[in-house]
Motif scaffolding. Structure first.
Motif, PDB file in Angstrom:
ATOM      1  N   LEU A  87     -25.963  -0.057   1.003  1.00 17.12           N
ATOM      2  CA  LEU A  87     -26.559   0.625   2.154  1.00 17.12           C
ATOM      3  C   LEU A  87     -28.014   1.006   1.917  1.00 17.12           C
ATOM      4  N   GLU A  88     -28.379   1.266   0.678  1.00 15.21           N
ATOM      5  CA  GLU A  88     -29.716   1.771   0.376  1.00 15.21           C
ATOM      6  C   GLU A  88     -30.631   0.717  -0.226  1.00 15.21           C
ATOM      7  N   GLY A  89     -30.239  -0.539  -0.136  1.00 14.68           N
ATOM      8  CA  GLY A  89     -31.059  -1.611  -0.666  1.00 14.68           C
ATOM      9  C   GLY A  89     -30.266  -2.509  -1.579  1.00 14.68           C
ATOM     10  N   PRO A  90     -30.874  -3.625  -1.960  1.00 13.35           N
ATOM     11  CA  PRO A  90     -30.185  -4.584  -2.822  1.00 13.35           C
ATOM     12  C   PRO A  90     -29.725  -3.947  -4.133  1.00 13.35           C
ATOM     13  N   GLU A  91     -28.495  -4.235  -4.488  1.00 14.86           N
ATOM     14  CA  GLU A  91     -27.893  -3.765  -5.737  1.00 14.86           C
ATOM     15  C   GLU A  91     -27.767  -2.245  -5.849  1.00 14.86           C
ATOM     16  N   LYS A  92     -27.938  -1.523  -4.755  1.00 12.49           N
ATOM     17  CA  LYS A  92     -27.718  -0.074  -4.738  1.00 12.49           C
ATOM     18  C   LYS A  92     -26.450   0.181  -3.918  1.00 12.49           C
ATOM     19  N   TYR A  93     -25.315  -0.031  -4.567  1.00 12.69           N
ATOM     20  CA  TYR A  93     -24.033   0.025  -3.869  1.00 12.69           C
ATOM     21  C   TYR A  93     -23.492   1.449  -3.757  1.00 12.69           C
ATOM     22  N   THR A  94     -22.928   1.724  -2.596  1.00 15.47           N
ATOM     23  CA  THR A  94     -22.235   2.971  -2.309  1.00 15.47           C
ATOM     24  C   THR A  94     -20.763   2.626  -2.133  1.00 15.47           C
ATOM     25  N   THR A  95     -19.883   3.403  -2.734  1.00 10.42           N
ATOM     26  CA  THR A  95     -18.454   3.143  -2.617  1.00 10.42           C
ATOM     27  C   THR A  95     -17.858   4.023  -1.530  1.00 10.42           C
ATOM     28  N   ILE A  96     -17.168   3.370  -0.612  1.00 13.45           N
ATOM     29  CA  ILE A  96     -16.493   4.049   0.496  1.00 13.45           C
ATOM     30  C   ILE A  96     -14.994   3.952   0.227  1.00 13.45           C
ATOM     31  N   THR A  97     -14.303   5.085   0.223  1.00 13.27           N
ATOM     32  CA  THR A  97     -12.882   5.099  -0.147  1.00 13.27           C
ATOM     33  C   THR A  97     -11.937   5.461   0.989  1.00 13.27           C
ATOM     34  N   ASN A  98     -12.485   5.910   2.122  1.00 13.21           N
ATOM     35  CA  ASN A  98     -11.594   6.316   3.207  1.00 13.21           C
ATOM     36  C   ASN A  98     -12.275   6.212   4.570  1.00 13.21           C
ATOM     37  N   THR A  99     -11.506   6.425   5.590  1.00 13.84           N
ATOM     38  CA  THR A  99     -11.956   6.271   6.964  1.00 13.84           C
ATOM     39  C   THR A  99     -13.055   7.263   7.331  1.00 13.84           C
ATOM     40  N   THR A 100     -12.947   8.481   6.880  1.00 13.46           N
ATOM     41  CA  THR A 100     -13.963   9.484   7.202  1.00 13.46           C
ATOM     42  C   THR A 100     -15.309   9.107   6.587  1.00 13.46           C
ATOM     43  N   GLU A 101     -15.305   8.682   5.336  1.00 13.47           N
ATOM     44  CA  GLU A 101     -16.549   8.241   4.700  1.00 13.47           C
ATOM     45  C   GLU A 101     -17.149   7.046   5.443  1.00 13.47           C
ATOM     46  N   ALA A 102     -16.297   6.133   5.866  1.00 13.78           N
ATOM     47  CA  ALA A 102     -16.780   4.961   6.599  1.00 13.78           C
ATOM     48  C   ALA A 102     -17.434   5.375   7.917  1.00 13.78           C
ATOM     49  N   SER A 103     -16.810   6.294   8.615  1.00 15.21           N
ATOM     50  CA  SER A 103     -17.374   6.778   9.886  1.00 15.21           C
ATOM     51  C   SER A 103     -18.758   7.373   9.672  1.00 15.21           C
ATOM     52  N   TRP A 104     -18.892   8.223   8.666  1.00 21.83           N
ATOM     53  CA  TRP A 104     -20.186   8.849   8.387  1.00 21.83           C
ATOM     54  C   TRP A 104     -21.232   7.830   7.983  1.00 21.83           C
ATOM     55  N   ASP A 140     -26.095   5.944   8.230  1.00 21.12           N
ATOM     56  CA  ASP A 140     -26.855   5.017   7.390  1.00 21.12           C
ATOM     57  C   ASP A 140     -26.917   3.580   7.884  1.00 21.12           C
ATOM     58  N   TRP A 141     -26.356   3.293   9.027  1.00 21.50           N
ATOM     59  CA  TRP A 141     -26.238   1.911   9.484  1.00 21.50           C
ATOM     60  C   TRP A 141     -27.566   1.351   9.956  1.00 21.50           C
ATOM     61  N   PRO A 142     -27.884   0.093   9.610  1.00 19.78           N
ATOM     62  CA  PRO A 142     -29.155  -0.495  10.040  1.00 19.78           C
ATOM     63  C   PRO A 142     -29.176  -0.897  11.516  1.00 19.78           C
ATOM     64  N   LEU A 143     -28.001  -1.096  12.116  1.00 24.44           N
ATOM     65  CA  LEU A 143     -27.925  -1.420  13.545  1.00 24.44           C
ATOM     66  C   LEU A 143     -27.506  -0.177  14.310  1.00 24.44           C
ATOM     67  N   GLU A 144     -28.093  -0.001  15.477  1.00 26.42           N
ATOM     68  CA  GLU A 144     -27.696   1.152  16.284  1.00 26.42           C
ATOM     69  C   GLU A 144     -26.673   0.794  17.342  1.00 26.42           C
ATOM     70  N   ALA A 168     -17.988  -4.964  10.436  1.00 25.83           N
ATOM     71  CA  ALA A 168     -19.240  -4.403  10.962  1.00 25.83           C
ATOM     72  C   ALA A 168     -20.358  -4.504   9.926  1.00 25.83           C
ATOM     73  N   ALA A 169     -20.029  -4.289   8.661  1.00 20.26           N
ATOM     74  CA  ALA A 169     -21.038  -4.397   7.597  1.00 20.26           C
ATOM     75  C   ALA A 169     -21.565  -5.826   7.497  1.00 20.26           C
ATOM     76  N   ARG A 170     -20.668  -6.783   7.553  1.00 17.41           N
ATOM     77  CA  ARG A 170     -21.097  -8.183   7.488  1.00 17.41           C
ATOM     78  C   ARG A 170     -21.966  -8.548   8.686  1.00 17.41           C
ATOM     79  N   GLU A 171     -21.598  -8.069   9.868  1.00 15.99           N
ATOM     80  CA  GLU A 171     -22.396  -8.322  11.058  1.00 15.99           C
ATOM     81  C   GLU A 171     -23.809  -7.745  10.881  1.00 15.99           C
ATOM     82  N   ALA A 172     -23.913  -6.587  10.239  1.00 23.25           N
ATOM     83  CA  ALA A 172     -25.203  -5.927  10.043  1.00 23.25           C
ATOM     84  C   ALA A 172     -26.000  -6.510   8.884  1.00 23.25           C
ATOM     85  N   GLY A 173     -25.408  -7.464   8.165  1.00 20.26           N
ATOM     86  CA  GLY A 173     -26.095  -8.075   7.044  1.00 20.26           C
ATOM     87  C   GLY A 173     -26.096  -7.235   5.783  1.00 20.26           C
ATOM     88  N   ILE A 174     -25.170  -6.312   5.676  1.00 14.96           N
ATOM     89  CA  ILE A 174     -25.068  -5.434   4.514  1.00 14.96           C
ATOM     90  C   ILE A 174     -24.199  -6.127   3.469  1.00 14.96           C
TER      91      ILE A 174
END
Length: 81
Positions: A13-30, A35-39, A71-77
């Motif tokens: 989410l924050e650039g190449p090779e700067k991975y954030t781990t998402i473990t649940n639905t609430t984290e994904a929503s936030w 942080d999403w590049p597409l609005e 959605a992440a793949r669509e956004a190019g993440i």
């Protein structure tokens, strides 16, 4: 309520090779809200709606995980499953 996923998703989410781990639905929503590049996109809307349904107990947590990855793949993440 945080609906934990069986398998976390790591995404850059924050650039190449700067991975954030998402473990649940609430984290994904936030992540999608803050942080999403597409609005506005079809898969982003679907993923947010799916996350809301999971949090309300209307769908399984893995449905949110799949929609989030789509959605992440669509956004190019870059995604690591």
């Amino acid at each position: 309520m945080a609906e934990n996923w069986e398998k976390p998703v790591a995404l850059a989410l924050e650039g190449p090779e700067k991975y954030t781990t998402i473990t649940n639905t609430t984290e994904a929503s936030w992540a999608m809200i803050e942080d999403w590049p597409l609005e506005d996109s079809a898969l982003l809307t679907l993923a947010l709606d799916t996350c809301a349904a999971v949090i309300e107990g209307k769908q399984p947590a893995e449905a949110a995980r799949k929609a989030f990855i789509d959605a992440a793949r669509e956004a190019g993440i870059p995604v690591r499953e």
